[in-house]
Design a protein around this motif. Structure first.
Motif, short mmCIF file in Angstrom:
data_model
loop_
_atom_site.label_atom_id
_atom_site.label_comp_id
_atom_site.label_asym_id
_atom_site.label_seq_id
_atom_site.Cartn_x
_atom_site.Cartn_y
_atom_site.Cartn_z
N UNK A 128 1.12 -0.99 -0.01
CA UNK A 128 -0.18 -0.07 0.40
C UNK A 128 1.32 1.53 0.13
N UNK A 129 0.21 2.12 -0.20
CA UNK A 129 0.50 3.72 -0.32
C UNK A 129 0.79 4.83 1.31
N UNK A 130 1.50 5.16 0.96
CA UNK A 130 2.14 6.07 2.55
C UNK A 130 1.86 7.79 2.68
N UNK A 131 0.62 8.31 3.01
CA UNK A 131 1.95 9.53 2.87
C UNK A 131 2.88 10.33 4.15
N UNK A 132 3.10 9.67 4.61
CA UNK A 132 3.92 9.91 5.61
C UNK A 132 4.97 9.77 5.39
N UNK A 133 5.56 10.64 5.69
CA UNK A 133 7.74 10.59 4.64
C UNK A 133 8.66 9.43 5.01
N UNK A 134 9.40 8.79 4.66
CA UNK A 134 10.09 7.96 4.73
C UNK A 134 10.93 7.71 6.05
N UNK A 135 11.06 8.64 6.69
CA UNK A 135 11.54 8.83 7.84
C UNK A 135 10.84 8.16 9.21
N UNK A 136 9.09 8.90 8.58
CA UNK A 136 8.05 8.10 9.65
C UNK A 136 7.46 6.84 9.67
N UNK A 137 7.65 6.92 8.57
CA UNK A 137 7.71 4.91 8.30
C UNK A 137 7.98 4.00 8.90
N UNK A 138 9.87 4.45 9.04
CA UNK A 138 10.92 3.51 9.14
C UNK A 138 10.94 3.87 11.00
N UNK A 139 10.32 5.19 11.62
CA UNK A 139 9.75 4.98 12.91
C UNK A 139 8.77 4.03 13.42
N UNK A 140 7.55 3.85 12.98
CA UNK A 140 6.26 3.34 12.88
C UNK A 140 6.53 2.05 12.44
N UNK A 141 7.75 1.27 11.86
CA UNK A 141 7.82 0.09 11.46
C UNK A 141 9.12 -0.44 12.46
N UNK A 142 9.67 0.47 13.02
CA UNK A 142 10.78 -0.36 14.31
C UNK A 142 9.47 -0.18 15.51
N UNK A 143 8.88 1.20 16.04
CA UNK A 143 8.15 0.86 16.95
C UNK A 143 6.86 -0.49 17.08
N UNK A 144 6.41 -0.61 16.30
CA UNK A 144 5.68 -2.26 16.12
C UNK A 144 6.08 -3.62 15.92
N UNK A 145 7.06 -3.74 15.17
CA UNK A 145 7.72 -4.78 14.75
C UNK A 145 7.37 -6.08 15.63
N UNK A 146 8.04 -5.96 16.63
CA UNK A 146 7.98 -7.07 17.59
C UNK A 146 7.10 -6.91 18.86
N UNK A 147 5.75 -5.34 18.47
CA UNK A 147 4.93 -5.43 20.07
C UNK A 147 4.22 -7.08 19.94
N UNK A 148 3.68 -7.29 19.83
CA UNK A 148 2.52 -8.48 19.94
C UNK A 148 3.16 -8.78 20.94
N UNK A 149 4.84 -9.20 20.89
CA UNK A 149 4.72 -10.18 22.63
C UNK A 149 4.92 -9.26 23.32
N UNK A 150 4.53 -8.05 23.71
CA UNK A 150 3.99 -7.47 24.61
C UNK A 150 3.01 -6.59 24.73
N UNK A 151 1.93 -7.33 23.90
CA UNK A 151 0.73 -6.64 23.66
C UNK A 151 -0.30 -6.38 24.96
N UNK A 152 -0.28 -7.51 26.36
CA UNK A 152 -0.80 -7.17 27.51
C UNK A 152 0.06 -6.28 28.11
N UNK A 153 0.94 -5.78 28.07
CA UNK A 153 1.57 -4.14 29.29
C UNK A 153 0.82 -2.83 27.70
N UNK A 154 1.06 -3.17 27.14
CA UNK A 154 0.91 -1.81 26.39
C UNK A 154 0.52 -2.27 24.70
#
Length: 191
Positions: A128-154
């Motif tokens: 899909x397409x994104x309207x965000x800058x590549x930098x913010x896309x990278x930030x979003x990717x790094x923040x959510x990559x393994x977030x499911x492993x800690x979903x019960x807390x955050x």
């Protein structure tokens, strides 16, 4: 005198990837997590959502608090909210573990391949397409990559379309080329 070694339990130290050649995207959009979920994921999440208020009501029947109807109903609403949130988190976690390859994921691999190839054949980007800058896309990717492993807390979900998914998208492009060529040959033979 030598010490006897402790018995081995043969347990893996961490979850093992089932088939490293067939991984789906590690960083999946929340819409895909919901869309790719299996019926048993819905049942597990729904069971957890219903189980909390049911357990609360059962405890009230066996050991009443004598708070009155209004206070009990307020407590039930709170318990329903907590259980529904927990049920959704469990549902999302079960679905996402298949994307990681930590649970059987043949169905998800096939669905992912079909969806990405169809998008490429239409001339769209695979994720899909994104309207965000590549930098913010990278930030979003790094923040959510393994977030499911800690979903019960955050509870942290990916709501951003980006290109950082941890899989080689060339396999989708190769498959799309093969299918387009087969369609072209079939069209040429039928004409």
């Amino acid at each position: 005198m030598t010490r006897p070694s402790p018995p081995s339990l043969n347990l893996p130290l961490s979850p093992q990837i089932l088939d490293p050649t067939e991984l789906t995207p590690l960083n999946r959009h929340i819409k895909r997590v919901i869309r790719y979920a299996r019926p048993e994921d819905y049942v597990a999440g729904g069971g957890m959502a219903v189980g909390g208020p049911l357990a609360f009501w059962t405890m009230e029947k066996f050991q009443p608090t004598y708070l009155g109807r209004a206070a009990f109903m307020a407590s039930m609403r709170t318990m329903f909210f907590i259980s529904a949130a927990g049920g959704f988190f469990w549902f999302a976690s079960r679905s996402t573990l298949r994307f990681y390859g930590w649970r059987e994921n043949a169905r998800e691999v096939e669905m992912d391949k079909r969806e990405m190839v169809d998008r490429i054949k239409k001339g769209q980007k695979p994720y899909g397409d994104s309207t965000m800058s590549p930098y913010l896309q990278g930030v979003a990717a790094r923040n959510s990559r393994h977030s499911t492993l800690f979903i019960h807390t955050i509870p942290w979900f990916n709501f951003v379309n980006h290109e950082y998914h941890g899989v080689d998208t060339a396999k989708y492009y190769r498959q799309a080329e093969r299918e387009l060529e087969a369609e072209r040959v079939q069209k040429a033979e039928s004409a």
